[in-house]
Design an enzyme around this catalytic site. Structure first.
Site, PDB file in Angstrom:
ATOM      1  N   LYS A  47       0.853  -1.184   0.000  1.00 10.60           N
ATOM      2  CA  LYS A  47       0.000   0.000   0.000  1.00 10.60           C
ATOM      3  C   LYS A  47       0.883   1.225   0.000  1.00 10.60           C
ATOM      4  CE  LYS A  47      -0.502  -0.110   5.031  1.00 10.60           C
ATOM      5  NZ  LYS A  47      -1.450  -0.233   6.147  1.00 10.60           N
ATOM      6  N   GLU A 155       9.321  -2.247   4.814  1.00  7.67           N
ATOM      7  CA  GLU A 155       8.231  -2.248   5.784  1.00  7.67           C
ATOM      8  C   GLU A 155       6.942  -2.812   5.193  1.00  7.67           C
ATOM      9  OE1 GLU A 155       7.917   1.201   8.510  1.00  7.67           O
ATOM     10  OE2 GLU A 155       8.956  -0.470   9.477  1.00  7.67           O
ATOM     11  N   ASP A 156       6.721  -2.572   3.913  1.00  9.73           N
ATOM     12  CA  ASP A 156       5.461  -2.988   3.294  1.00  9.73           C
ATOM     13  C   ASP A 156       5.750  -3.416   1.854  1.00  9.73           C
ATOM     14  OD1 ASP A 156       2.818  -3.472   2.999  1.00  9.73           O
ATOM     15  OD2 ASP A 156       2.134  -1.439   3.421  1.00  9.73           O
ATOM     16  N   PRO A 157       6.228  -4.643   1.615  1.00  8.35           N
ATOM     17  CA  PRO A 157       6.741  -5.059   0.308  1.00  8.35           C
ATOM     18  C   PRO A 157       5.716  -4.978  -0.816  1.00  8.35           C
ATOM     19  CG  PRO A 157       7.456  -6.586   2.005  1.00  8.35           C
ATOM     20  CD  PRO A 157       6.428  -5.682   2.641  1.00  8.35           C
TER      21      PRO A 157
END
Length: 448
Positions: A47, A155-157
């Site tokens: 996201k 942190e957010d792949p």
């Protein structure tokens, strides 16, 4: 495919006067989610909640280099506090301290943190090689954005699907890659061979034809190098080319943000197919999905696809240290040829040579582990394209077409790539410049 979430984005943008250094600013809250099975399946969801600050008009690495296109976006809106770790840095010390801080908090793995710090120093040294009076500003700006995007993806792949469309908003990953690699290119010692053929390609694409470039492959920066050399004359080709991408550039945290900015058909490389035995079947199925996706797109026409039939990056000969295009794999060439011919749409295959290994050479040997060292330099680069070679003409001349034609066609394409590569090598490495042109390879510097 990335789709907007059910909550619509709130967007506010402001533009200053339309001067060459005008900037566009956004504040927003946008979320993306995936709807189909991602590629590869070992990634998590992605996201986007923030856009990094980007310089729109970066000064080129030499006075003779082309001005960058005014397409980069900027953000003065609110971002997450984590994002500000790197974007708020005003000095090299603050930037490096940010890496250490995130490492100490445990949000940045030690191996990635060390890679980011090494990348900073190598990039800085390369940009300073150019002699650009704004080198310190360029390094700090570009590395702040790069480190922010790398940290954000840790942190957010991000999830890559079989076909990935370059992500241009809310953060413009394409221009991020262009601006990052541009200061590494010595345009005074860079060349394009047979530029007229790229105009020919544009006409064929407008007519609905498919174009495939069969090329050697030298660095992770190849897509940016190709686009930078063509952006002044053929921006449509520069921005709309689709690259067959191996899984490593979709996994390595130092490379992923640059991959997000390119149109990709994602495949698992043959060279690494058996690295993890229990994943072999999953990789084969993923490659089948990707080939089906490519066939579907070719049937629609107007596709421009780059493929490296060698299956990986070129490497120097161990004994001579000379760089040459790696041999092409016959099955890769033939599979691509048949996909083009059976698409139901006119298609054309052009042999293309690329010389840019000095910018960011690969490790001497193929490595299984993710996290290779990035060696970076300021250097001249080049690409050249030649007219297509007829498979039917080669097959007709064969006594046993079924057995011989595929190999002969592959060798013919490779030979043309080698011929062009040697011309580029004479122009760039032997300092012959435009005088290295031959009757079949006409060199130019279309940005001048």
């Amino acid at each position: 495919m990335l789709i907007l979430s059910s909550s619509p984005p709130t967007t506010t943008f402001f533009t200053s006067a339309t001067t060459p250094k005008a900037r566009v600013s956004f504040s927003f809250s946008v979320r993306f989610c995936t709807r189909r099975q991602p590629f590869p399946s070992l990634f998590h969801s992605f996201k986007v909640s923030a856009m990094a600050e980007m310089l729109q008009d970066k000064e080129s690495s030499s006075s003779s280099s082309p001005a960058p296109p005014p397409a980069a976006t900027t953000s003065s809106g609110e971002t997450s506090k984590d994002s500000r770790t790197f974007l708020n840095a005003t000095t090299e010390q603050e930037l490096l301290a940010g890496i250490m801080k995130e490492r100490e908090t445990g949000r940045l793995p030690s191996s990635v943190a060390l890679g980011m710090e090494e990348l900073y120093h190598n990039y800085k040294n390369a940009v300073f090689q150019s002699g650009n009076p704004r080198a310190d500003e360029i390094v700090l700006s570009n590395m702040a954005i790069a480190l922010d995007r790398m940290f954000y993806d840790v942190e957010d792949p991000f999830v890559f699907e079989p076909f990935h469309k370059a992500l241009r908003e809310p953060f413009d990953y394409y221009m991020f890659g262009q601006n990052y690699i541009r200061p590494l290119v010595d345009y005074r010692n860079s060349y394009v061979g047979n530029i007229s053929l790229f105009y020919e390609m544009e006409e064929k694409l407008q007519q609905g034809h498919n174009i495939v470039l069969m090329s050697n492959h030298q660095t992770e920066a190849d897509p940016a190098i190709i686009a930078l050399l063509l952006e002044a004359t053929n921006p449509h080709i520069a921005e709309n080319m689709t690259y067959l991408a191996g899984d490593r550039v979709l996994i390595d945290p130092l490379c992923k943000p640059f991959s997000i900015g390119r149109n990709l058909i994602c495949v698992y490389s043959k060279k690494h197919m058996n690295d993890i035995p229990e994943l072999v079947e999953m990789k084969r199925k993923a490659n089948t999905r990707s080939l089906k996706e490519m066939a579907l797109r070719l049937r629609g026409g107007s596709q421009l696809i780059w493929i490296a039939p060698s299956g990986g990056r070129d490497r120097p000969y161990p004994h001579t240290e000379d760089w040459y295009p790696a041999p092409f794999d016959t099955s890769s060439v033939d599979n691509m040829r048949r996909l083009v011919e059976h698409s139901g749409t006119p298609g054309h295959i052009y042999p293309m040579a690329l010389l840019c290994h000095n910018i960011m050479p690969p490790p001497p040997q193929v490595e299984k582990e993710i996290g290779e060292k990035r060696v970076i330099s300021f250097h001249g680069v080049g690409l050249s394209v030649s007219p297509g070679i007829s498979f039917s003409d080669i097959a007709t001349a064969c006594e046993n077409p079924e057995e011989q034609a595929k190999d002969l066609y592959t060798q013919a394409v490779y030979n043309v790539v080698m011929e062009q590569y040697n011309v580029l090598k004479s122009a760039i490495h032997a300092k012959q410049g435009l005088e290295a042109s031959t009757p079949s390879v006409s060199l130019s510097q279309p940005w001048n």
